[in-house]
Scaffold this active site. Structure first.
Site, PDB file in Angstrom:
ATOM      1  N   ARG A 271       0.858  -1.183   0.000  1.00 28.67           N
ATOM      2  CA  ARG A 271       0.000   0.000   0.000  1.00 28.67           C
ATOM      3  C   ARG A 271       0.892   1.230   0.000  1.00 28.67           C
ATOM      4  O   ARG A 271       2.109   1.122   0.117  1.00 28.67           O
ATOM      5  CB  ARG A 271      -1.014   0.023   1.145  1.00 28.67           C
ATOM      6  CG  ARG A 271      -0.685  -0.703   2.380  1.00 28.67           C
ATOM      7  CD  ARG A 271       0.489  -0.145   3.106  1.00 28.67           C
ATOM      8  NE  ARG A 271       0.318   1.281   3.384  1.00 28.67           N
ATOM      9  CZ  ARG A 271       1.290   2.105   3.663  1.00 28.67           C
ATOM     10  NH1 ARG A 271       2.546   1.692   3.670  1.00 28.67           N
ATOM     11  NH2 ARG A 271       1.065   3.377   3.946  1.00 28.67           N
TER      12      ARG A 271
ATOM     13  N   ALA B  64       0.677   5.124  -2.186  1.00 29.74           N
ATOM     14  CA  ALA B  64       0.526   5.423  -3.612  1.00 29.74           C
ATOM     15  C   ALA B  64       1.772   5.101  -4.441  1.00 29.74           C
ATOM     16  O   ALA B  64       1.659   4.418  -5.471  1.00 29.74           O
ATOM     17  CB  ALA B  64       0.092   6.880  -3.790  1.00 29.74           C
TER      18      ALA B  64
ATOM     19  N   ARG C   6      -7.952  -0.014  -6.446  1.00 31.29           N
ATOM     20  CA  ARG C   6      -7.941   1.093  -5.492  1.00 31.29           C
ATOM     21  C   ARG C   6      -8.327   2.373  -6.232  1.00 31.29           C
ATOM     22  O   ARG C   6      -7.457   3.069  -6.772  1.00 31.29           O
ATOM     23  CB  ARG C   6      -6.529   1.280  -4.867  1.00 31.29           C
ATOM     24  CG  ARG C   6      -5.991   0.106  -4.073  1.00 31.29           C
ATOM     25  CD  ARG C   6      -6.719  -0.140  -2.752  1.00 31.29           C
ATOM     26  NE  ARG C   6      -6.765   1.006  -1.872  1.00 31.29           N
ATOM     27  CZ  ARG C   6      -5.797   1.372  -1.033  1.00 31.29           C
ATOM     28  NH1 ARG C   6      -4.695   0.681  -0.948  1.00 31.29           N
ATOM     29  NH2 ARG C   6      -5.937   2.432  -0.263  1.00 31.29           N
TER      30      ARG C   6
ATOM     31  N   ASP D  65      -2.295  11.006  -1.726  1.00 36.19           N
ATOM     32  CA  ASP D  65      -2.716  10.037  -2.728  1.00 36.19           C
ATOM     33  C   ASP D  65      -3.010  10.715  -4.053  1.00 36.19           C
ATOM     34  O   ASP D  65      -2.777  10.160  -5.113  1.00 36.19           O
ATOM     35  CB  ASP D  65      -3.929   9.257  -2.233  1.00 36.19           C
ATOM     36  CG  ASP D  65      -3.519   8.338  -1.106  1.00 36.19           C
ATOM     37  OD1 ASP D  65      -3.453   8.809   0.049  1.00 36.19           O
ATOM     38  OD2 ASP D  65      -3.198   7.169  -1.372  1.00 36.19           O
TER      39      ASP D  65
ATOM     40  N   ASN E 150      -5.688  12.609   0.825  1.00 37.50           N
ATOM     41  CA  ASN E 150      -4.765  11.742   1.554  1.00 37.50           C
ATOM     42  C   ASN E 150      -5.584  10.952   2.576  1.00 37.50           C
ATOM     43  O   ASN E 150      -6.791  11.144   2.711  1.00 37.50           O
ATOM     44  CB  ASN E 150      -3.670  12.581   2.214  1.00 37.50           C
ATOM     45  CG  ASN E 150      -2.535  11.731   2.756  1.00 37.50           C
ATOM     46  OD1 ASN E 150      -2.060  10.811   2.088  1.00 37.50           O
ATOM     47  ND2 ASN E 150      -2.097  12.010   3.969  1.00 37.50           N
ATOM     48  N   LYS E 151      -4.925  10.100   3.298  1.00 33.88           N
ATOM     49  CA  LYS E 151      -5.569   9.224   4.286  1.00 33.88           C
ATOM     50  C   LYS E 151      -6.537   9.992   5.182  1.00 33.88           C
ATOM     51  O   LYS E 151      -6.258  11.109   5.594  1.00 33.88           O
ATOM     52  CB  LYS E 151      -4.490   8.552   5.128  1.00 33.88           C
ATOM     53  CG  LYS E 151      -4.954   7.606   6.200  1.00 33.88           C
ATOM     54  CD  LYS E 151      -5.863   6.470   5.723  1.00 33.88           C
ATOM     55  CE  LYS E 151      -5.547   5.950   4.354  1.00 33.88           C
ATOM     56  NZ  LYS E 151      -4.534   4.947   4.316  1.00 33.88           N
TER      57      LYS E 151
END
Lengths: 348, 348
Positions: free
Chosen positions: B47, B49, B93, B240, B249-250
């Site tokens: 995982r 990016a 994804r 990401d 992003n997360k």
């Protein structure tokens, strides 16, 4: 939700939900001595400041029963026994102000009661039941005032558990939601899971689901996005202490408040006025740091960091009061400024 | 930290760290088909990016090998097989722009290669290895540019894992920290645990501890308080996807950015320029929602909500780009405005 604890008249005992078993099973403890009550408070079978206060009061009643069962023939012997029990109970959660408040009130009641030891015991049974009912009444008042802030169709975010399980019944932060639903409004709840101890996931979700109030759980870092997406209309949280310039509540409340401010979403704090300590300011308050293991594990069951890595674990945080839209007490809803005006004469 | 994945020339296969097993054990997977690679990306054995990009490229190489092993005699049959493999890999994804970028680059390389299918396969093996090395080189450049922003003695907050394990090696968000430490600066790291999948607790803490870089873990809801207490000087996160007005992003990045802005603490996004998608704006991006069970359990090991209660689980969030102090790419450090000027000619 059924009461988190109650006095059993027939048995002269306390029945309480064992919250350490939630959400996995709803089980009850029967508490018959003040030592057992002290232990239940310490290991968090019962938790939440208002519930702890009533538990402590009932612990004093149990102590009075124990003393007379042991043939405490004089008031003096009974009072000495009670003073001792008070010390045992007070030492369980040293930061819980409600604990000292409740045991002191019971001690005062004992001494103010005329008559023999039997009459003192009867007075303490009655007083504990009064405090039990007062808690529910206060929460209902908070609910009534807070419900007016909620619109039909609102989704309300809450953090940690300031619900029925944190009180005798009905809750503080969850009271306006319960009241609004009783008024026929359709309300949905989003519960922050509330790391590290996960009271949102385990307790708030449990009691709302139990009462058929729609609830979904999110990780604590998600509410910002949900606000941005328009999925949250209101926020209500509880408080551990409200000082003149800040609200101290479970860690994470501050970040929710920042996101709420950015999105112009109303953020309310619901708490009984006993939570107010307006002679203090934020810098007077020391924030409790708890054991690393709460963060490095999940509920003590799964280790989530590599061996050797430490954590930082503040239990509460400080939210500047100007980030709060309103404080809901049993007396009404107040802006921070109105709160000071209303309660400024009180000192704690 | 060792590379998160690498091409094994002798075997025509990919070896990768199984990140779902960290931090408990350092184990490796061997991937020999594009289907297995798609699965590894989907279940997050790999995982991050940049790592996903290289994994996807290597997945295309594996697909080319499979096609020729299946006697794809013509370029047309090979390309059709590759287009199919690309679809399989791309679907794993949806938020990861590097995925499409990498598979498109491999597709383009295949078509641009002269010669028979064997030569195309050889070209794809070489191209995947070039992309692998480019990733490391790019991360080192990000580290060099970003290190200049860090002062001796700084404590840096990071969210999720944009470290060596999120890339081929060295990391993006962690690259400036690594480079600053290589320059002799004393830097400490605070890692958000990053619910629901806990990549901060399990991966960032793991790789920093592995490399003897001081790190402590916090619950995601704590950084606001730590900023207030002056315990965080800088924030660096990965991305990401960076569009012209927002950083994806997360989940949780947005709330960190709001707290950073409130406290005037510099917040940087470190990401290779392949993460840029400046022709898009935030509203063009669909944020991946993942399975409830990530939130209702911890790592699938402990159920934390009552049976019957659902969760909301967005994997990423959107941070308005004006909350970001600077974007660190392999080309330098840019304000959001400078970023647009620098890369505006690029369309994706």
């Amino acid at each position: 939700m059924i009461p988190s604890l109650r006095w059993l008249d027939d048995e002269g005992a306390v029945e309480m939900i064992d919250q350490t078993k939630l959400p996995y099973e709803l089980t009850f403890l029967k508490i018959t001595t003040h030592e057992a009550m002290a232990r239940a408070i310490k290991v968090m079978n019962v938790r939440g400041a208002p519930a702890i206060g009533v538990a402590a009061a009932m612990g004093m009643t149990l102590a009075a029963q124990q003393a007379t069962a042991n043939k405490a023939s004089s008031r003096e012997v009974l009072f000495a026994y009670l003073e001792n029990a008070k010390k045992t109970i007070d030492s369980t959660r040293p930061t819980a102000v409600n604990l000292f408040w409740a045991t002191s009130r019971m001690m005062g009641k004992a001494k103010a009661t005329q008559g023999d030891t039997k009459e003192v015991v009867a007075a303490l049974v009655a007083e504990a039941k009064v405090m039990w009912q007062e808690d529910i009444d206060r929460n209902k008042a908070i609910g009534m005032h807070g419900a007016a802030l909620l619109k039909d169709g609102d989704t309300v975010l809450t953090h940690c558990n300031a619900g029925s399980l944190a009180t005798v019944q009905y809750g503080t932060a969850l009271a306006p939601i319960r009241a609004a639903i009783e008024q026929g409004k359709k309300i949905q709840v989003i519960a922050d899971e509330t790391r590290p101890r996960l009271q949102g996931a385990t307790l708030t979700a449990y009691e709302l689901y139990y009462d058929k109030i729609p609830v979904k759980v999110i990780s604590d870092n998600s509410s910002g996005l949900l606000m941005r997406l328009g999925k949250i209309q209101k926020i209500i949280v509880g408080a551990d202490r409200i000082v003149r310039d800040a609200v101290f509540n479970k860690i994470g409340t501050f970040m929710v408040a920042l996101a709420a401010k950015y999105h112009n979403i109303p953020m309310y704090v619901a708490a009984p006025s006993s939570t107010l300590s307006l002679s203090e300011s934020g810098k007077d308050v020391t924030i409790e740091q708890r054991d690393d293991s709460e963060v490095t594990t999940v509920l003590g069951k799964v280790k989530i960091v590599p061996d050797g890595v430490e954590a930082i674990n503040y239990a509460f945080d400080e939210t500047p009061i100007d980030l709060i839209s309103g404080i809901i007490t049993e007396d009404g809803v107040f802006t921070p400024k109105e709160l000071l005006a209303k309660y400024q004469s009180r000192t704690k």
